[in-house]
Design a protein around this motif. Structure first.
Motif, PDB file in Angstrom:
ATOM      1  N   ALA A 201      27.228 -45.326  84.980  1.00 32.36           N
ATOM      2  CA  ALA A 201      27.113 -44.853  83.598  1.00 32.36           C
ATOM      3  C   ALA A 201      27.574 -43.399  83.493  1.00 32.36           C
ATOM      4  O   ALA A 201      28.310 -43.038  82.566  1.00 32.36           O
ATOM      5  N   ALA A 202      27.158 -42.564  84.432  1.00 33.18           N
ATOM      6  CA  ALA A 202      27.580 -41.159  84.419  1.00 33.18           C
ATOM      7  C   ALA A 202      29.085 -41.041  84.616  1.00 33.18           C
ATOM      8  O   ALA A 202      29.753 -40.259  83.928  1.00 33.18           O
ATOM      9  N   GLN A 203      29.638 -41.808  85.535  1.00 23.62           N
ATOM     10  CA  GLN A 203      31.080 -41.768  85.790  1.00 23.62           C
ATOM     11  C   GLN A 203      31.873 -42.206  84.556  1.00 23.62           C
ATOM     12  O   GLN A 203      32.893 -41.588  84.217  1.00 23.62           O
ATOM     13  N   ALA A 204      31.424 -43.248  83.889  1.00 21.49           N
ATOM     14  CA  ALA A 204      32.113 -43.715  82.679  1.00 21.49           C
ATOM     15  C   ALA A 204      32.090 -42.641  81.594  1.00 21.49           C
ATOM     16  O   ALA A 204      33.107 -42.387  80.932  1.00 21.49           O
ATOM     17  N   ARG A 205      30.969 -41.988  81.417  1.00 22.30           N
ATOM     18  CA  ARG A 205      30.874 -40.922  80.402  1.00 22.30           C
ATOM     19  C   ARG A 205      31.761 -39.734  80.768  1.00 22.30           C
ATOM     20  O   ARG A 205      32.399 -39.145  79.900  1.00 22.30           O
ATOM     21  N   LEU A 206      31.787 -39.391  82.051  1.00 24.52           N
ATOM     22  CA  LEU A 206      32.635 -38.281  82.478  1.00 24.52           C
ATOM     23  C   LEU A 206      34.107 -38.597  82.236  1.00 24.52           C
ATOM     24  O   LEU A 206      34.838 -37.773  81.691  1.00 24.52           O
TER      25      LEU A 206
END
Length: 186
Positions: free
Chosen positions: A29-34
């Motif tokens: 989830a963090a990687q997708a947002r970044l």
């Protein structure tokens, strides 16, 4: 409590919160947002980092970047970081503090920085490992032109308050598994 003692206590609490969520579905989830947030700087020189301990992993985003990517290299105590060009095929060696760094390679001067953090607060300040490397680096880069510093971590790393020094550099944004928070002005 002294500032140094307050930072030690804040780091200890933040490490525990980060460790509790590391390696879970929150990484994706963090990687997708970044990746989505970085889309506003297509092709810009980017710096990332090689994750250590329980840091959220930016490597999938760095590998997909269409432009130069650098990773931080510690040149010496009390000095700003430099950034060496990195690709997924770059030969790496262990640097100070256990982070892998490119063995050799040209320097990259980043326009956008993905900044690791131990903790962050509501005002856009971060707590790192205590060497002051990113604070010195951001001060130097900002003095020579516009750069964007994006803290990258888990929402669980947010602290109600953090001890600060006058040399601490505010981040422009913080991206976590829960969302993106931006900050205006110094």
């Amino acid at each position: 409590m002294s500032l140094a003692a307050a930072k030690v206590a804040a780091r200890k609490a933040a490490f525990a919160r980060r460790k509790a969520v590391h390696g879970t579905r929150l990484d994706a989830a963090a990687q997708a947002r970044l990746g989505a947030y970085l889309a506003q700087w297509p092709g810009a020189a980017l710096s990332g980092y090689m994750p250590i301990l329980s840091e959220v992993d930016p490597l999938p985003v760095m590998s997909a970047w269409h432009g130069d990517v650098g990773v931080p290299v510690i040149v010496g105590k009390g000095l700003p970081l430099t950034f060496r060009k990195w690709t997924a095929e770059t030969p790496m060696v262990e640097g100070p503090f256990g982070a892998m760094v490119p063995e050799v390679g040209p320097e990259v001067v980043p326009r956008v920085l993905i900044v690791p953090l131990v903790a962050f607060d509501e005002d856009g300040y971060r707590l790192g490992y205590g060497g002051g490397f990113y604070d010195r680096t951001l001060a130097q880069l900002r003095a020579s032109g516009a750069v964007t510093a994006i803290g990258f971590g888990y929402a669980a790393q947010k602290a109600e308050t953090l001890p600060r020094e006058t040399t601490d550099q505010r981040l422009d944004a913080i991206v976590t598994d829960a969302g993106v928070q931006t900050f205006d002005g110094p």
